[in-house]
Design a protein around this motif. Structure first.
Motif, PDB file in Angstrom:
ATOM      1  N   ALA A 297      -7.568  -1.209   9.311  1.00 54.38           N
ATOM      2  CA  ALA A 297      -6.565  -1.605  10.295  1.00 54.38           C
ATOM      3  C   ALA A 297      -5.171  -1.722   9.689  1.00 54.38           C
ATOM      4  N   PHE A 298      -5.090  -2.032   8.414  1.00 51.89           N
ATOM      5  CA  PHE A 298      -3.779  -2.156   7.780  1.00 51.89           C
ATOM      6  C   PHE A 298      -3.042  -0.822   7.737  1.00 51.89           C
ATOM      7  N   SER A 299      -3.760   0.277   7.890  1.00 51.61           N
ATOM      8  CA  SER A 299      -3.095   1.590   7.930  1.00 51.61           C
ATOM      9  C   SER A 299      -2.242   1.734   9.179  1.00 51.61           C
ATOM     10  N   LEU A 300      -2.452   0.873  10.175  1.00 54.17           N
ATOM     11  CA  LEU A 300      -1.706   0.932  11.430  1.00 54.17           C
ATOM     12  C   LEU A 300      -0.476   0.025  11.430  1.00 54.17           C
ATOM     13  N   LEU A 301      -0.202  -0.630  10.318  1.00 52.27           N
ATOM     14  CA  LEU A 301       0.996  -1.460  10.239  1.00 52.27           C
ATOM     15  C   LEU A 301       2.241  -0.588  10.311  1.00 52.27           C
ATOM     16  N   ASN A 302       3.294  -1.110  10.955  1.00 55.35           N
ATOM     17  CA  ASN A 302       4.550  -0.373  10.912  1.00 55.35           C
ATOM     18  C   ASN A 302       5.071  -0.432   9.479  1.00 55.35           C
TER      19      ASN A 302
ATOM     20  N   GLU B 160       5.890  -4.704   3.124  1.00 55.38           N
ATOM     21  CA  GLU B 160       5.828  -6.114   2.748  1.00 55.38           C
ATOM     22  C   GLU B 160       4.469  -6.444   2.113  1.00 55.38           C
ATOM     23  N   LYS B 161       3.410  -5.865   2.655  1.00 54.94           N
ATOM     24  CA  LYS B 161       2.050  -6.148   2.173  1.00 54.94           C
ATOM     25  C   LYS B 161       1.727  -5.401   0.881  1.00 54.94           C
ATOM     26  N   TYR B 162       2.104  -4.121   0.795  1.00 58.35           N
ATOM     27  CA  TYR B 162       1.680  -3.271  -0.315  1.00 58.35           C
ATOM     28  C   TYR B 162       2.802  -2.857  -1.271  1.00 58.35           C
ATOM     29  N   GLY B 163       4.053  -3.094  -0.890  1.00 58.49           N
ATOM     30  CA  GLY B 163       5.166  -2.757  -1.768  1.00 58.49           C
ATOM     31  C   GLY B 163       5.585  -1.299  -1.741  1.00 58.49           C
TER      32      GLY B 163
ATOM     33  N   ILE C 193       2.040   7.032   8.224  1.00 51.09           N
ATOM     34  CA  ILE C 193       2.946   7.184   9.361  1.00 51.09           C
ATOM     35  C   ILE C 193       3.032   8.626   9.852  1.00 51.09           C
ATOM     36  N   LYS C 194       3.131   9.564   8.942  1.00 53.03           N
ATOM     37  CA  LYS C 194       3.233  10.971   9.356  1.00 53.03           C
ATOM     38  C   LYS C 194       1.996  11.385  10.161  1.00 53.03           C
TER      39      LYS C 194
ATOM     40  N   GLU D 111       3.849  -7.024  16.928  1.00 54.42           N
ATOM     41  CA  GLU D 111       5.095  -6.848  16.173  1.00 54.42           C
ATOM     42  C   GLU D 111       4.850  -6.081  14.867  1.00 54.42           C
ATOM     43  N   LYS D 112       3.690  -6.269  14.272  1.00 52.46           N
ATOM     44  CA  LYS D 112       3.402  -5.698  12.962  1.00 52.46           C
ATOM     45  C   LYS D 112       2.814  -4.289  13.019  1.00 52.46           C
TER      46      LYS D 112
END
Length: 100
Positions: A23-28, A34-37, A43-44, A71-72
């Motif tokens: 699910a973290f792959s869907l973060l904007n 912020e999470k992974y640096g 995104i592509k 939001e995220k």
């Protein structure tokens, strides 16, 4: 793969249902960075899926447990009550589950 094998594009109607740590792959990009640096490398692909009208559905239970708020996450992500509900919904529309 199917398109390359000659299946017409209008007969290909995949849906991507995401749950768990994927699910973290869907973060904007802002929250991914912020999470992974680093910028979100997904995104592509997500933009291409959107252009092809391929739904990307996030498990609501995962979103809640991992604090992935609207939001995220990417704006074109759909939210389901759960991955299980989404899978049942699409299987009732004659989709086949491919789990990997």
């Amino acid at each position: 793969m199917n398109h390359a094998a000659g299946v017409p594009q209008n007969q290909l109607k995949p849906v991507l249902v995401i749950h768990g740590s994927a699910a973290f792959s869907l973060l904007n990009n802002e929250f991914y960075k912020e999470k992974y640096g680093v910028d979100n490398p997904n995104i592509k692909l997500l933009e291409q899926l959107h252009k092809l009208n391929i739904p990307v559905v996030l498990c609501g239970q995962t979103a809640g447990a991992r604090d992935i708020t609207s939001e995220k996450r990417r704006q074109h992500t759909q939210l389901a009550l759960s991955a299980m509900n989404a899978l049942i919904y699409y299987q009732n529309l004659d989709y086949a589950l491919i789990s990997f």
